[in-house]
Design an enzyme around this catalytic site. Structure first.
Site, PDB file in Angstrom:
ATOM      1  N   ASP A 245      -2.309-104.985  72.420  1.00  0.00           N
ATOM      2  CA  ASP A 245      -3.220-105.991  72.962  1.00  0.00           C
ATOM      3  C   ASP A 245      -3.810-106.763  71.792  1.00  0.00           C
ATOM      4  O   ASP A 245      -4.626-106.234  71.047  1.00  0.00           O
ATOM      5  CB  ASP A 245      -4.322-105.269  73.762  1.00  0.00           C
ATOM      6  CG  ASP A 245      -5.236-106.226  74.507  1.00  0.00           C
ATOM      7  OD1 ASP A 245      -5.171-107.445  74.272  1.00  0.00           O
ATOM      8  OD2 ASP A 245      -6.034-105.731  75.334  1.00  0.00           O
ATOM      9  N   ASP A 256      -5.398-114.206  74.939  1.00  0.00           N
ATOM     10  CA  ASP A 256      -5.588-112.757  75.010  1.00  0.00           C
ATOM     11  C   ASP A 256      -4.465-112.238  75.907  1.00  0.00           C
ATOM     12  O   ASP A 256      -4.428-112.534  77.095  1.00  0.00           O
ATOM     13  CB  ASP A 256      -6.964-112.485  75.628  1.00  0.00           C
ATOM     14  CG  ASP A 256      -7.252-111.003  75.831  1.00  0.00           C
ATOM     15  OD1 ASP A 256      -6.404-110.164  75.462  1.00  0.00           O
ATOM     16  OD2 ASP A 256      -8.335-110.696  76.374  1.00  0.00           O
ATOM     17  N   HIS A 325     -11.148-110.932  82.669  1.00  0.00           N
ATOM     18  CA  HIS A 325     -12.393-111.615  82.333  1.00  0.00           C
ATOM     19  C   HIS A 325     -12.169-113.085  82.069  1.00  0.00           C
ATOM     20  O   HIS A 325     -11.078-113.490  81.667  1.00  0.00           O
ATOM     21  CB  HIS A 325     -12.989-110.974  81.066  1.00  0.00           C
ATOM     22  CG  HIS A 325     -11.967-110.804  79.970  1.00  0.00           C
ATOM     23  ND1 HIS A 325     -11.788-111.733  78.985  1.00  0.00           N
ATOM     24  CD2 HIS A 325     -11.040-109.836  79.737  1.00  0.00           C
ATOM     25  CE1 HIS A 325     -10.804-111.331  78.186  1.00  0.00           C
ATOM     26  NE2 HIS A 325     -10.323-110.191  78.621  1.00  0.00           N
ATOM     27  N   HIS A 333     -15.036-112.405  75.952  1.00  0.00           N
ATOM     28  CA  HIS A 333     -15.478-112.000  77.274  1.00  0.00           C
ATOM     29  C   HIS A 333     -16.518-112.947  77.817  1.00  0.00           C
ATOM     30  O   HIS A 333     -17.651-112.949  77.366  1.00  0.00           O
ATOM     31  CB  HIS A 333     -16.051-110.583  77.219  1.00  0.00           C
ATOM     32  CG  HIS A 333     -15.451-109.708  78.250  1.00  0.00           C
ATOM     33  ND1 HIS A 333     -16.184-109.045  79.189  1.00  0.00           N
ATOM     34  CD2 HIS A 333     -14.175-109.421  78.504  1.00  0.00           C
ATOM     35  CE1 HIS A 333     -15.373-108.366  79.984  1.00  0.00           C
ATOM     36  NE2 HIS A 333     -14.135-108.579  79.577  1.00  0.00           N
ATOM     37  N   GLU A 358      -5.901-108.866  83.225  1.00  0.00           N
ATOM     38  CA  GLU A 358      -5.261-107.685  82.672  1.00  0.00           C
ATOM     39  C   GLU A 358      -5.412-106.565  83.681  1.00  0.00           C
ATOM     40  O   GLU A 358      -6.454-106.415  84.309  1.00  0.00           O
ATOM     41  CB  GLU A 358      -5.857-107.306  81.324  1.00  0.00           C
ATOM     42  CG  GLU A 358      -7.357-107.118  81.306  1.00  0.00           C
ATOM     43  CD  GLU A 358      -7.879-107.002  79.878  1.00  0.00           C
ATOM     44  OE1 GLU A 358      -7.365-106.150  79.130  1.00  0.00           O
ATOM     45  OE2 GLU A 358      -8.796-107.768  79.524  1.00  0.00           O
ATOM     46  N   GLU A 453      -1.204-108.113  80.294  1.00  0.00           N
ATOM     47  CA  GLU A 453      -2.286-109.100  80.335  1.00  0.00           C
ATOM     48  C   GLU A 453      -1.762-110.488  80.005  1.00  0.00           C
ATOM     49  O   GLU A 453      -0.933-110.650  79.107  1.00  0.00           O
ATOM     50  CB  GLU A 453      -3.365-108.708  79.301  1.00  0.00           C
ATOM     51  CG  GLU A 453      -4.510-109.705  79.191  1.00  0.00           C
ATOM     52  CD  GLU A 453      -5.637-109.204  78.300  1.00  0.00           C
ATOM     53  OE1 GLU A 453      -5.375-108.325  77.454  1.00  0.00           O
ATOM     54  OE2 GLU A 453      -6.770-109.695  78.461  1.00  0.00           O
TER      55      GLU A 453
HETATM   56 CO   LIG Z   1      -8.548-109.168  77.712  1.00  0.00          CO
END
Ligand SMILES: [Co+2]
Length: 472
Positions: A245, A256, A325, A333, A358, A453
């Protein structure tokens, strides 16, 4: 990356605003109502993303000797097609020959192995490829042809283009990682491969572009927020389930995206469950869609899978405390959390928002707790007004603020800046609320967890899945 709250800002050291209100950091608290009776309509399968394993063209190279050829054109492929159509079909053989010659002379600008050539060099036009485009549904389908919405999009082009550049870095780095990570490598080697690749391809430079957060490589029952600290001797094993990640940003616009790496095919169904669930969440997302409804759709898909490991069959469970998020500039975030269970959240997604969806599946309890040594940290978005007493802590805070602003970081990132013996100071910054720590999140020992994700943007006319690749 799961659940980290950050905010913008480079230079500001000023104490502004109130103490951070609990970052949805770490465990996104409890996502409320239990996993009540997921309606069991098996949807499954028919939504396989195209071309599961075709390697992305720009990364495949070698024979082209790319490294010595910074002049060639990364978009030749398209040019060729154009030529073909323009040229007469009759002379196609001759034309092909000629073209081949021309190509050889001109040479394609392609990526090296390992990747070292900046994406901006591979795309000399500085216009980066769009992600996967998805029309909105029903009541919002009108947007795709709306002149007003299209004009709005043109105004946002620069930010989309930044996001696409970061996404291309992500794809090239991760696909190299997928090809080259092998059992026996240390977790530090794995992270450095990804981090060096990212820095090179994005031309990391202060807050203009770089790594957006620590490289997660959580193993097995650890679902998130593990990256090795210096001295960690952990080696990846054939039987491990590793969640890679990592994040890339350009001018604070963050991609992300995560995938799960395994060597043993016994985990294939676990991975399939989570890949399907993430794609479901991405597909369901849209302007005016309620977050809880996305969570319900994700949960239903995850729970429709079973995996057999060591002669035992497990129904795959979503990890309820972990969420997707929204993403803000320099802040991984945002305010909104996208659940992976049906938590009934009526909050709607809105035009212009960036999201990371995710999902996590587990053979354990589907509940995580903190465990192991912390590696991940992030400066508070709103810095507490209380002064920092310890000089050592004050100096460390200045470094953090100068180097990372509100972007998340890990201990190794401090080490490479030459910081030394900072643990006490860091601890005191966490205690005073200037910095938040994000310890690893684990399900029960012996369980296996997987994650996928993607990052997308809800453009005014359409949804763009920025991080989509041929791999996932
Ligand atoms: Co994330």
């Amino acid at each position: 990356m799961e659940a980290l709250a950050q905010e913008v800002h480079e230079k500001v050291i000023v104490a502004d605003g109130a103490p951070e209100t609990g970052p949805q950091g770490g465990v996104d608290a409890d996502n409320g109502p239990a996993v009540t009776g997921a309606t069991a309509k098996k949807k499954k399968k028919n939504k396989k993303p195209a071309a599961e394993s075709a390697p992305i063209e720009s990364v495949i190279l070698q024979e082209n000797d790319a490294s010595k050829d910074p002049e060639a054109d990364g978009e030749d492929e398209d040019d060729d097609e154009g030529d073909e159509v323009a040229g007469s079909a009759v002379t196609s053989t001759a034309a092909k020959k000629k073209k081949k010659k021309k190509n050889n002379k001109k040479k394609k600008k392609t990526q090296t192995e390992p990747p070292t050539i900046p994406i901006s060099v591979l795309f000399p036009s500085k216009i980066y490829p769009e992600g996967e485009l998805c029309d909105y549904r029903d009541d919002n389908l009108w947007r795709v042809t709306s002149e007003e919405k299209r004009a709005l999009e043109r105004q946002n082009f620069d930010q989309y283009n930044d996001a696409r550049r970061a996404a291309e870095v992500h794809r090239q780095v991760r696909q190299y990682a997928q090809r080259s990570i092998k059992p026996g490598m240390t977790m530090i080697e794995i992270c450095e491969m990804i981090e060096n690749g990212t820095r090179n391809l994005v031309e990391a430079k202060g807050f203009e572009s770089g790594i957006a957060f620590p490289t997660g490589c959580s193993l097995n029952h650890c679902a998130a927020h593990y990256t090795p600290n210096t001295g960690d001797k952990t080696v990846i094993q054939y039987g491990d389930v590793c969640k890679i990640d990592f994040g890339v940003h350009v001018n604070g616009t963050i991609i992300d995206s995560a995938f799960t790496l395994t060597f043993d095919p016994v985990y294939d169904n676990l991975l399939a469950a989570v890949k399907d669930a993430t794609n479901t969440g991405v597909r369901e997302a849209g302007i005016d869609v309620r977050l809880g409804e996305i969570g319900a759709a994700i949960q239903e898909v995850i729970e429709s899978y079973e995996v057999e490991i060591g002669g035992k069959t497990y129904q795959v469970k979503p990890i309820r405390g972990l969420t997707g998020h929204s993403i803000e500039r320099y802040q991984i975030h945002g305010e909104k959390a996208v659940p992976i269970v049906n938590n009934g959240d009526p909050t709607k997604m809105e035009e212009g928002e960036y999201y990371a969806i995710e999902t996590f599946g587990s053979t354990g309890r589907g509940i995580v707790r903190y465990d192991m040594e912390t590696s991940h940290y992030g400066r508070a978005i709103d810095i507490p007004k209380t002064p920092i007493r310890l000089p050592r802590a004050r100096a460390l805070f200045e470094t953090i603020n100068r180097e990372f602003g509100t972007l998340a970081f890990c201990r190794r990132y401090l080490d490479r800046l030459g910081e030394d013996k900072y643990l006490l100071a860091l601890k005191s910054l966490c205690d005073s609320g200037h910095v938040s720590d994000y310890p690893p999140l684990v399900d029960v020992k012996g369980s296996f967890t997987a994650q996928y994700e993607h990052t997308f943007v809800l453009r005014p006319t359409r949804k763009e899945v920025l991080s989509r690749g041929d791999d996932y």
